[in-house]
Write a protein that holds these residues in place. Sequence first.
Motif, short mmCIF file in Angstrom:
data_model
loop_
_atom_site.label_atom_id
_atom_site.label_comp_id
_atom_site.label_asym_id
_atom_site.label_seq_id
_atom_site.Cartn_x
_atom_site.Cartn_y
_atom_site.Cartn_z
N GLU A 1 -0.64 3.16 -4.72
CA GLU A 1 -0.43 3.80 -6.01
C GLU A 1 -0.37 2.78 -7.16
O GLU A 1 -0.21 3.16 -8.31
N GLY A 2 -0.50 1.51 -6.81
CA GLY A 2 -0.53 0.47 -7.84
C GLY A 2 0.79 0.27 -8.57
O GLY A 2 0.80 -0.02 -9.76
N ILE A 3 1.88 0.40 -7.84
CA ILE A 3 3.20 0.25 -8.48
C ILE A 3 4.01 -0.87 -7.83
O ILE A 3 5.23 -0.78 -7.74
N THR A 4 3.35 -1.92 -7.43
CA THR A 4 4.07 -3.02 -6.79
C THR A 4 4.89 -3.83 -7.79
O THR A 4 5.81 -4.54 -7.38
N GLN A 5 4.60 -3.74 -9.07
CA GLN A 5 5.35 -4.47 -10.09
C GLN A 5 6.36 -3.59 -10.83
O GLN A 5 7.44 -4.03 -11.18
N GLN A 6 5.97 -2.35 -11.08
CA GLN A 6 6.84 -1.41 -11.79
C GLN A 6 6.33 0.01 -11.58
O GLN A 6 5.23 0.22 -11.13
N GLY A 7 7.18 0.96 -11.95
CA GLY A 7 6.82 2.36 -11.79
C GLY A 7 7.46 2.95 -10.55
O GLY A 7 8.19 2.27 -9.82
N HIS A 8 7.18 4.23 -10.35
CA HIS A 8 7.79 4.95 -9.24
C HIS A 8 6.74 5.68 -8.42
O HIS A 8 5.71 6.10 -8.95
N LEU A 9 7.04 5.81 -7.15
CA LEU A 9 6.15 6.53 -6.24
C LEU A 9 5.95 7.97 -6.71
O LEU A 9 6.87 8.57 -7.28
N GLN A 10 4.79 8.49 -6.44
CA GLN A 10 4.49 9.87 -6.84
C GLN A 10 5.48 10.85 -6.21
O GLN A 10 5.88 11.82 -6.84
N ILE A 11 5.92 10.58 -4.99
CA ILE A 11 6.88 11.48 -4.35
C ILE A 11 8.18 11.53 -5.16
O ILE A 11 8.84 12.57 -5.23
N ASN A 12 8.54 10.42 -5.78
CA ASN A 12 9.75 10.39 -6.62
C ASN A 12 9.49 11.02 -7.98
O ASN A 12 10.36 11.70 -8.53
N LYS A 13 8.30 10.83 -8.51
CA LYS A 13 7.92 11.48 -9.77
C LYS A 13 7.93 13.00 -9.59
O LYS A 13 8.28 13.75 -10.51
N GLN B 1 13.23 2.40 11.03
CA GLN B 1 13.56 1.96 9.68
C GLN B 1 12.49 1.00 9.15
O GLN B 1 12.06 1.11 8.00
N GLU B 2 12.06 0.06 9.96
CA GLU B 2 11.03 -0.89 9.57
C GLU B 2 9.72 -0.17 9.25
O GLU B 2 9.04 -0.50 8.27
N GLU B 3 9.37 0.82 10.06
CA GLU B 3 8.15 1.59 9.82
C GLU B 3 8.25 2.37 8.52
O GLU B 3 7.26 2.47 7.78
N TRP B 4 9.42 2.91 8.24
CA TRP B 4 9.62 3.67 7.00
C TRP B 4 9.41 2.77 5.79
O TRP B 4 8.68 3.11 4.87
N TYR B 5 10.02 1.59 5.80
CA TYR B 5 9.84 0.65 4.70
C TYR B 5 8.38 0.23 4.59
O TYR B 5 7.83 0.09 3.50
N SER B 6 7.72 0.01 5.71
CA SER B 6 6.32 -0.39 5.73
C SER B 6 5.44 0.70 5.11
O SER B 6 4.53 0.42 4.32
N GLN B 7 5.72 1.95 5.45
CA GLN B 7 4.94 3.06 4.88
C GLN B 7 5.17 3.17 3.37
O GLN B 7 4.22 3.41 2.62
N LEU B 8 6.41 2.98 2.95
CA LEU B 8 6.69 3.02 1.51
C LEU B 8 5.97 1.88 0.79
O LEU B 8 5.41 2.08 -0.30
N ALA B 9 5.97 0.70 1.38
CA ALA B 9 5.27 -0.44 0.78
C ALA B 9 3.77 -0.14 0.68
O ALA B 9 3.15 -0.43 -0.35
N LEU C 1 11.88 -3.35 -2.15
CA LEU C 1 10.56 -3.74 -1.65
C LEU C 1 9.89 -4.72 -2.62
O LEU C 1 9.28 -5.70 -2.18
N ARG C 2 10.02 -4.48 -3.91
CA ARG C 2 9.44 -5.41 -4.89
C ARG C 2 10.09 -6.78 -4.79
O ARG C 2 9.42 -7.80 -4.94
N SER C 3 11.39 -6.80 -4.57
CA SER C 3 12.08 -8.09 -4.50
C SER C 3 11.61 -8.91 -3.30
O SER C 3 11.71 -10.14 -3.32
N PHE C 4 11.07 -8.25 -2.28
CA PHE C 4 10.50 -8.94 -1.13
C PHE C 4 8.97 -9.00 -1.21
O PHE C 4 8.30 -9.30 -0.23
#
Length: 182
Positions: A69-81, A55-63, A26-29
Motif C-alpha cells: 500500500e506504499g505506507i512504509t514511511q507514513q499513513g495507515h493501512l486501508q483496513i484501518n482507514k 504472531q510473527e506471521e501476523w506482523y509479516s503479513q502486516l508489513a 513495524l516502521r521503527s524496524f
Amino acid sequence: MYISRKLRNENIAEYLLYMWQVEDRLRSFHMDTTALSKAYLSLFSDLTPEQKQEQEEWYSQLADMMRSEGITQQGHLQINKNIILELTELHSQLIASENFPLFRSAYYNALPVIVELRSKSGNAEIGEIEVCFNLLYGIMLLRISNKAISQETEEGKEKIAHYIGLLAEYYNENRRSPLMFD
C-alpha cells in the motif's frame, strides 16, 4: 495479534490506536520482521512456540500489506482507514437521529476542539473522526515518551476521549444489535 483480536471485539477505538502503534512499530524496524521478532516479540515469554510463530506471521503479513500500500514511511493501512470510514458513517447516523442526545451532546462539546485541531493541522480535508484519533494517538506517544502535555491539550483530550468513547460504545452496540436511528 492476540491483543488486536481482543480489542477489535471490545473497543474499536482502542483497537485502532493499537493498530496505529503496530504500524509505527513495524516502521521503527524498517519492515524487518526478523529484527522485530528478535528485539520485540522475544519479550513475550508467555507465548507457546505456535503462538509466537502465529504472531510473527501476523506482523509479516502486516508489513507486506504496508509495503504493497506504499505506507512504509507514513499513513495507515486501508483496513484501518476502513474503520475510520465505518465510524464516520455511524457518527453521521447518530447525529442525524434524535434518539441519541448524550452522543450529540458529547460531539457538540468536542466540536470546538476538533475544529481547532483541524485548523492547526493545515489539512482541511481530514475528517473529524481522524482528527480525534490523531489527537489521542499523539497524546499516547507523548506519554510513552514521558513528555509534558499542556492543560489545554489535556482538557481537549478529555472532550475528545468522551466523544470517541461513546462512538466506540455505539459501534459495538450496533454490531451486536442494529441501533434504531429513528
